[in-house]
Design an enzyme around this catalytic site. Structure first.
Site, PDB file in Angstrom:
ATOM      1  N   LYS A   1       0.867  -1.178   0.000  1.00  0.00           N
ATOM      2  CA  LYS A   1       0.000   0.000   0.000  1.00  0.00           C
ATOM      3  C   LYS A   1       0.904   1.229   0.000  1.00  0.00           C
ATOM      4  CE  LYS A   1      -3.925   2.052   2.568  1.00  0.00           C
ATOM      5  NZ  LYS A   1      -4.943   1.836   3.623  1.00  0.00           N
TER       6      LYS A   1
ATOM      7  N   SER B   1      -9.977   2.244   2.896  1.00  0.00           N
ATOM      8  CA  SER B   1      -9.055   2.988   2.063  1.00  0.00           C
ATOM      9  C   SER B   1      -8.093   2.105   1.275  1.00  0.00           C
ATOM     10  CB  SER B   1      -8.225   3.929   2.941  1.00  0.00           C
ATOM     11  OG  SER B   1      -7.382   3.170   3.800  1.00  0.00           O
TER      12      SER B   1
ATOM     13  N   SER C   1     -10.370  -0.058   7.068  1.00  0.00           N
ATOM     14  CA  SER C   1      -9.751   0.082   5.756  1.00  0.00           C
ATOM     15  C   SER C   1      -9.095  -1.177   5.200  1.00  0.00           C
ATOM     16  CB  SER C   1      -8.700   1.199   5.788  1.00  0.00           C
ATOM     17  OG  SER C   1      -9.318   2.446   5.742  1.00  0.00           O
TER      18      SER C   1
END
Lengths: 507, 95, 482
Positions: A96, A174, A198
């Site tokens: 990420k 997210s 998330s």
């Protein structure tokens, strides 16, 4: 039919099997590498080609680090040849874009950090890819909501990520890029972070398995902070077993993080095979109240029956303060975020506005231009709730309610081993459908936030489909009981095949 | 609880965010609806409750006082918007 | 300075004291003063995305040490909080400080005013925090350069109660505090380099009223003399403003050493709203009774205790004891000299407080840089005690030692300064002097006693100062009497 990456994408069409490398489990990839069925370079090249072919339709990567990946793959092949390989050596992984990676742009999906090449590695990046680490190959940096603020991956400066199961829908957020990449076979697994859901909500929306460990289990050093007392790194993968392998390598004490816990990591992989008979699973009635879509409720209840049939004991419990999770979170998280994001001032790194003449302009214009609307909203909410005259009514009150939520869980775990509920209220929603209504967007996280407020480990795994779209089942465990969560998920996955379904169009 | 545009502007100033009047209007409405959401907290009875700042009941760990960091100015300043002679350059600081 | 009898000042001081650690409060970067710009600004100091703070154990111990030294409460549990404001020398947009729960609270320091008068000044609190960087303006046009080397240096901010009433009291308090932190070894006390900095909160009120007036905070008063000047100026200014019908505005003011005046620093348009809240990257700091006892065991003898001991053990007058214990290094020097020379402690004190300190003052060095070390000084005094040289010759030897000509023995040897104690040799000189000065002898014998000094001088000159003065006195008296 909605717009998709190509003909033949039918969200309703599921279940077909193939054997190429990108469908193999992490365990199988490790065996393939050790038995020289394929090299790490071949495996890495395979994923890089897939990214090139499929990612334009998904936008799941912000940066693809092909050259570096191949160099890491060659180093892994050398280690494999020398017989020095660990279980993850040479297996690709996506990061990420919230984790600092030395020499590689680390943007947090923000214009503010579009030009930021991190000068150091996050602890987990060293653990997973470093010379003394697990030896995994980093494919690139995944798209996400800007500064991890969002539940749909629509707040990214680099554009929204599409859900591989229906590219007209959001992948959740997210960690939307991480899940889209793994779901579409553009990475075997990916790191992710979870401040209010998330990891779990996007995993649920893309038929993946995602785990957020106990707060303090994985180092936060080098993970760009959103809300420090809630943020925790984890992993998204196709199965609990895959997740166990990666989480094992990420976990552990870090002296650079004051909130890291000095406690040995359980054997997550070794714990997968335990039977679940006699396990007490609590269903909080608040998680099945109004607001949960009927289809999702049916799928979750079917999973409950499945676990019951496997010997688990199901009991109804109450987490009476859970309805206050969302308002508590939307005080605590923005407050911490407003503070954490004060460092982006255009002085030492990051975006600086052009033609500024005064300090005031430097700050206001750089920040006004560098941050997107959702980030600005949260900074302002956080600034407001911490400001003079409002602190007690908002921030202090939220901290007190947080304690009540924590106490609810403490009490629940006196009588049950696990808590089970839905991950999200419904399947993936359509792109753009909630972007103008922040409150509606915030209510997406209603089932996931409490675990962050309490700091307990929680995960999501797929428990079926509604109209061809995945539904997530959430498991929440007691502190440091990641092994138990993964064990239950693995046993469920041995008995079901939801997790083996792949989205069409990404063969 | 609804926010006035003046309050919004004060908050934006504290947070050093520049915005157009249109944006300010828009944010005022959105922040008001967010504050309505968080106002639910006022229902909770918390008189006897200790505020919880952290999920873990741990205390601060201490670091030995030994130098572990070396000079990395060049690499750190390679991402800086403006530097001169090793200094970060900003518009004049007036005291 | 004396003001109108109708007015009284109320003063509180906030002192920022840099702790003498090797590394920063939350990272392993060096704190050495004077390094090239930003070479000691590591990832944590710069507030790079993703970095986290970890507390320096030594910084905490030093703060606890201070708490014990001012007889304060050391908190079992203290908390770091973030104080928010935007400034280029503050890398994260917030300073990690302590707000509601500081490490040290409710202490005090006793200051001496004039003859034996003691006043107790309360210390409200002392909290740990990180220092900011520096803005530099030289060489820039319309811009400033930021050096973050100092950022993250551990500080304790020591806040006094508003117990101080005059500029002189403020200086006495500040000097006492300065002496204390240097003694404790927690601060180098270097005011020029900013290791010990003072802000003064000043208000005035009509004598006899209870209520405090509106106060101003004056910054940048970084020498004892400036503190006195700034406070006196500010008291005078406030009285003038009120007496001419104005009101005092609560504000921050800056002291200008050039003019000796204070001026308004910022208008209050931007009322500070620091938005303090507990730093979620740091956990509560727990200090146990055991921890405190471990620190207590490392406490040095504090100035007052040392002074009292010097008065008792060495039978020194209060003045000598006070001077000698003013600095730990000087006190150590003195004790080393007494021990090594075996001489009367008062003689040692005289040599150190008068000759040595005078000489050091002249060459601008402090005791730790003295060209005459304690061993050398003891060697000189020992030669006086065993009468190898006279006190007068010793002054010359001392000068030579300062000039680097060697030890006392080497100099005495090289210059042939050994005292003449052989009485027949002295008598011989006396006889010669008397024979050469018949007129003076005549006058002396007819009652002009004052001429005795003249004869002593002649004898000493003839012996080039080496004759033992006691013997000269005794023998000369006999001979002159006839």
């Amino acid at each position: 039919m909605r717009a998709g990456p190509g003909p033949g994408v039918h969200p309703g069409d599921i279940a077909f099997k193939y054997e190429p490398m990108h469908t193999l489990s992490i365990k199988a990839l490790g065996e393939g590498l050790k038995t020289k069925k394929f090299s790490s370079r071949e495996l890495t090249q395979h994923y890089l080609s897939r990214i090139e072919r499929h990612d334009p339709a998904l936008n799941s990567y912000i940066t693809v680090t092909a050259e570096q990946a191949l160099a890491q793959a060659d180093a892994a092949d050398a280690r494999l040849a020398a017989g020095e390989a660990g279980p993850l050596t040479g297996i690709p992984l996506a990061q990420k874009d919230i984790f600092c990676t030395a020499g590689v742009r680390t943007s947090c999906a923000s214009k503010m950090l579009d030009n930021f090449v991190a000068p150091y590695n996050a602890t987990i990046v060293d653990k997973l890819h470093g010379a003394d680490g697990a030896g995994m190959v980093m494919l690139g940096k995944c798209n996400m909501d800007e500064f991890a603020m969002g539940s749909s991956n629509e707040t990214s400066w680099y554009g929204p990520v599409k859900n591989p199961w229906d590219t007209g829908r959001v992948p959740g957020g997210s960690s939307g890029g991480s899940v889209a990449a793994v779901a579409a076979g553009l990475a075997p697994a990916a790191t992710a972070t979870d401040t209010g859901g998330s990891i779990r909500q996007p995993a649920a929306l893309t038929n993946l398995t995602g785990i957020k460990p106990t707060y303090g289990r994985v180092s936060r050093y080098g993970m760009i902070a959103f809300a420090s007392s809630l943020d925790q790194a984890g992993v998204v993968a196709r199965t609990a077993e895959d997740a166990a392998y990666v989480l094992q390598a990420m976990s552990g004490f870090d002296p650079r993080d004051s909130t890291s816990v000095e406690r040995p990591v359980d054997d997550l992989v070794g714990g997968l095979e335990r039977p679940i008979k006699g396990l007490r699973i609590g269903l909080p009635k608040e998680y099945f109240a109004e607001g949960l879509a009927d289809g999702a409720r049916e799928r979750v209840m079917a999973a409950v029956e499945q676990l019951r049939s496997m010997g688990a004991e199901i009991v109804e419990i109450s987490l009476p303060n859970s309805p206050l999770s969302v308002p508590t979170y939307y005080v605590v998280a923005p407050a911490e975020a407003s503070s954490n994001l004060s460092r982006y001032d255009g002085v030492r790194y990051g975006h600086r506005a052009e033609g500024i003449k005064t300090l005031e302009e430097l700050y206001k214009r750089s920040r006004g231009e560098g941050f997107g609307a959702e980030v600005q909203r949260r900074i302002m909410v956080g600034t407001y709730v911490l400001s003079h005259g409002y602190y007690d009514a908002y921030y202090l009150q939220a901290q007190k309610v947080r304690k009540l939520i924590y106490d609810d869980f403490r009490r629940a775990f006196e009588s049950v081993d696990l808590v089970l509920g839905p991950t999200a209220t419904d399947v993936a929603f359509e792109l753009g459908s909630k972007t103008d209504d922040p409150v509606a967007m915030y209510l997406n996280d209603i089932y996931t936030i409490a675990a962050n407020l309490a700091g307990i480990p929680a995960m999501s795994l797929s428990c079926g489909f509604v109209d061809g779209l995945p539904v997530g089942l959430q498991l929440m465990g007691n502190y440091f009981d990641e092994a138990r969560l993964l064990n239950v998920a693995h046993q469920y996955q041995l008995a079901t095949d939801w997790h083996q379904q792949h989205p069409r169009g990404f063969e | 609880m609804s926010l006035t545009i003046e309050q919004l502007k004060q908050v934006a100033h504290l947070a050093r965010l520049e915005m157009t009047p249109d944006q300010a209007d828009h944010y005022t409405q959105q922040l008001s609806s967010i504050l309505d959401l968080v106002d639910q907290l006022q229902q909770a009875k918390t008189d006897q409750v200790e505020p919880m700042a952290h999920p873990l009941e741990m205390s601060q760990r201490l670091r030995p006082d030994t130098v572990t960091e070396t000079n990395q100015r060049d690499v750190f300043q390679s991402v800086a918007p403006s530097v001169e002679d090793g200094l970060y350059v900003v518009p004049k600081v007036i005291e | 300075m004396v003001y109108d009898e109708n007015w009284e000042a109320v003063i509180g001081l906030e002192v920022h004291c840099q702790l003498l650690t090797k590394t920063k409060i939350f990272s392993g970067a060096s704190t050495t003063y004077g390094a090239a710009p930003n070479t000691q600004a590591d990832a944590v100091t710069l507030g790079l995305p993703g970095v986290l703070p970890v507390l320096n154990a030594t910084a905490l111990q030093m703060a606890v040490k201070f708490g014990l030294a001012v007889d304060a409460q050391v908190a079992e549990r203290c908390v770091f909080a973030r104080k928010h404001y935007f400034y280029p020398d503050l890398p994260k947009g917030y300073q990690i400080s302590q707000y509601e729960l500081p490490i040290v609270a409710n202490g005090h320091l006793d200051i001496e005013l004039g003859e034996g008068q003691i006043k107790r000044i309360g210390i409200t609190r002392a909290h740990m925090e990180e220092d900011a960087g520096k803005s530099l303006h030289e060489g820039f046009v319309g811009a400033s350069g930021i050096d973050l080397n100092r950022a993250g240096t551990p500080l304790i901010e020591i806040v006094s109660e508003p117990d101080i009433r005059t500029a002189a009291e403020a200086v006495a308090y500040l000097k006492k505090l300065h002496q204390l932190v240097v003694y404790l070894g927690i601060c180098d006390g270097n005011m020029q380099e900013g290791s010990f900095r003072c802000d003064a909160n000043v208000s005035v009120r009509r004598r006899g009223t209870e209520k405090f007036g509106t106060r101003t905070e004056t910054k940048n008063v970084n020498s004892f003399r400036y503190v006195e000047k700034a406070i006196e100026y500010e008291i005078g200014r406030q009285i003038d403003v009120i007496e001419s019908g104005g009101t005092i505005v609560q504000e921050t003011r800056l002291f200008d050493p050039g003019t000796g005046e204070t001026r308004s620093m910022r208008t209050k348009e931007d009322a500070n709203d620091y938005r303090y809240f507990p730093d979620p990257d740091l956990l509560p700091v727990v200090v146990t009774t055991d921890d405190i006892e471990r620190v207590r065991a490392t406490m040095p003898e504090l100035p007052e205790a040392k002074r009292n001991r010097f008065m008792e053990q060495y039978a020194l007058p209060k003045y000598d004891a006070t001077v000698l214990t003013g600095e730990q290094a000087l006190a150590d020097y003195y004790e080393a000299v007494v021990k090594a020379s075996g001489a009367d402690p008062k003689i040692c004190s005289n040599w150190i407080t008068t000759d040595l300190l005078g000489a050091l003052n002249k060459i601008g060095k402090d005791i730790t840089e003295s060209p005459v070390g304690a061993e050398m000084m003891a060697g000189l005094i020992a030669r006086i005690v065993d009468k190898t040289i006279s006190g007068k010759i010793a002054k010359d030897v001392f000068e030579a030692m300062l000039a680097g000509e060697g030890t006392a023995d080497e100099i005495i040897q090289a210059k042939g300064l050994v005292q003449i104690t052989d009485e027949s040799a002295i008598e011989k000189v006396i006889d010669e002097v008397i024979a050469a000065n018949p007129a003076q002898l005549e006058q002396y014998r007819s009652g002009k006693d004052k001429l005795f000094g003249f004869f002593v001088g002649q004898v000493m000159r003839a012996s080039r100062g080496k004759a033992n003065p006691d013997a000269v006195n005794r023998l000369l008296k006999d001979k002159l009497a006839g």
